[in-house]
Design a protein around this motif. Structure first.
Motif, short mmCIF file in Angstrom:
data_model
loop_
_atom_site.label_atom_id
_atom_site.label_comp_id
_atom_site.label_asym_id
_atom_site.label_seq_id
_atom_site.Cartn_x
_atom_site.Cartn_y
_atom_site.Cartn_z
N GLY A 6 45.75 -19.76 -60.54
CA GLY A 6 44.85 -20.66 -59.83
C GLY A 6 45.22 -20.77 -58.36
N VAL A 23 45.19 -27.44 -64.01
CA VAL A 23 44.16 -28.42 -63.70
C VAL A 23 44.00 -29.39 -64.87
N ASN A 59 49.53 -31.31 -59.85
CA ASN A 59 48.56 -31.76 -60.84
C ASN A 59 48.57 -33.28 -60.87
N GLU A 63 46.51 -35.37 -62.16
CA GLU A 63 46.07 -36.00 -63.41
C GLU A 63 47.23 -36.31 -64.35
N ASP A 74 50.68 -32.05 -53.35
CA ASP A 74 49.32 -32.03 -52.80
C ASP A 74 49.40 -32.58 -51.37
N GLY A 120 39.81 -25.07 -56.37
CA GLY A 120 39.14 -24.78 -57.62
C GLY A 120 37.87 -25.61 -57.77
N LYS A 147 36.77 -27.74 -60.14
CA LYS A 147 36.87 -29.13 -60.58
C LYS A 147 37.26 -30.05 -59.42
N ILE A 148 38.29 -29.68 -58.68
CA ILE A 148 38.73 -30.53 -57.57
C ILE A 148 37.70 -30.55 -56.45
N ASN A 176 38.34 -37.62 -56.33
CA ASN A 176 39.69 -37.12 -56.03
C ASN A 176 40.49 -38.15 -55.24
N GLU A 219 36.94 -35.65 -66.10
CA GLU A 219 37.07 -34.23 -66.40
C GLU A 219 35.90 -33.75 -67.25
#
Length: 396
Positions: free
Chosen positions: A11, A102, A124, A126, A150, A205, A207-208, A217, A330
């Motif tokens: 990823g 993810v 990550n 989450e 991040d 990616g 999803k983000i 986010n 998600e």
């Protein structure tokens, strides 16, 4: 030389981490790689970085992976499924594990890495949002480090270096505003998946990128900041900063504000998480303030971004509620990417799931409680969509 393992190696986070390793071969050695489905890229990574162990999440792809690297000698340990990813996380002499998987799927491997005494480069978010009631006590028990990888939380962490205990007064998270920051709220009902995936600043990616468009986010980052830095929700703010040059700020007790600046490049927070407390030299383009130009800020539009307030509410509720919020998000984002739900319905469905869970909230959830809340919320999101579709049909 620091030995590392990378979860989610194919990823965005994983490939950028491997770029760092490639450019600092005297600093980092790859012990383990784990990926989801991309056999071709994973096989190429195995050939280049020669890990001791490799895993692919999709068990059906295991024969393909074995065939793709059958000529290698020596052969790495080759595993598959969630159990295989967990083995990579806790394997051997790696000292740091980069968690680039993810979603909540990264929780169990992260816990395994912590129990094995590994430091975590946390990409990550989450994992901590859903699992903080379990993750944080485990970090304390095993004396490992949880280092944010991040951009926003790395910025906060960097700004905090040298700030004495009790010196932090407020956290200010910056947000790009996502794909629709300049779109009037009344036009959101017509946007498509392709529209939402056009992030103006970052390459991430799917999803983000959708989470950035809804600003979920940033709401999730508020919860993560609460757990990482011990700041209450009343003192964590969000500001729209379209240029994405300032990656976040802190205000200290005397009202001084400290910021971390840089180009929009995820390698910088990843490198700092891996090299902390050192600062390694790079050949990356230095920030030129004249080239960057004007830096502007504005308050988020709560009508356009209702997901922010959902996240604040879930964070304040505590217990398993953040896990429910995360799982519902998600699931609904996955439905949106499949074009089964409109963009404007994303916060509506998430709110319905969280409202249903209120009566059964758990204040001190165990790992089993969190996993069950995650499973329940995903199913509840699908049920909420079914109910919405029936209502829509009835109104036609």
């Amino acid at each position: 030389m620091k030995a590392i393992a990378i979860l989610g190696s194919t990823g965005s986070i994983g490939t950028q981490t491997l770029d760092i390793v490639e450019h600092h071969p005297d600093q980092f050695r790859v012990v383990g790689l784990a990926a989801g489905n991309n056999v071709d890229l994973l096989a190429a990574q195995v050939r280049q970085f020669k890990p001791d162990i490799v895993a692919i999440q999709n068990e059906r792809k295991l024969p393909d992976l074995k065939a793709a690297i059958a000529d290698l000698d020596p052969q790495p340990i080759i595993l598959a499924g969630q159990a295989g990813v967990v083995e990579v996380a806790r394997y051997g002499d790696s000292t740091s594990v980069v968690t680039g998987i993810v979603g909540c799927a990264g929780l169990l491997p992260t816990l395994a890495a912590i129990e094995a005494g590994k430091d975590i480069a946390l990409a990550n978010k989450e994992t901590l949002i859903a699992g903080a009631p379990v993750v944080l006590p485990l970090v304390e028990k095993h004396g490992t480090k949880l280092l944010p990888a991040d951009s926003e939380h790395s910025a906060i962490f960097q700004c905090l270096q040298g700030v004495p205990a009790g010196g932090l007064r407020r956290i200010i998270l910056t947000a790009s505003g996502g794909a629709f920051r300049d779109l009037p709220v009344e036009k959101l009902a017509q946007v498509t998946v392709a529209d939402a995936l056009k992030h103006p600043n970052w390459s991430m990616g799917q999803k983000i990128t959708i989470d950035s468009a809804t600003l979920m986010n940033k709401g999730l980052e508020v919860i993560e900041a609460h757990y990482l830095f011990g700041m209450d929700y009343d003192h964590i703010d969000i500001v729209i900063h379209p240029q994405s040059i300032i990656h976040s700020l802190i205000e200290v007790q005397d009202t001084s504000v400290l910021a971390q600046l840089g180009w929009a490049d995820m390698r910088l927070p990843l490198l700092y998480a891996l090299s902390y407390p050192d600062r390694l030299p790079t050949q990356w383009e230095p920030l030129d303030l004249v080239k960057a130009g004007d830096l502007t800020f504005r308050e988020p539009d709560h009508a356009k971004y209702p997901c922010m307030q959902l996240a604040y509410a879930a964070g304040r509720a505590g217990g398993a509620m953040p896990a429910v919020l995360n799982a519902a998000n998600e699931q609904v984002v996955a439905l949106f990417l499949e074009e089964k739900v409109k963009f404007v319905a994303i916060p509506q469905l998430i709110e319905q799931v969280c409202d249903r869970f209120t009566a059964q909230n758990m204040s001190q959830p165990t790992l089993e409680d969190i996993l069950e809340a995650d499973r329940w919320a995903r199913q509840a999101a699908i049920e909420a969509l079914d109910a919405l579709e029936k209502t829509t049909v009835a109104l036609r």
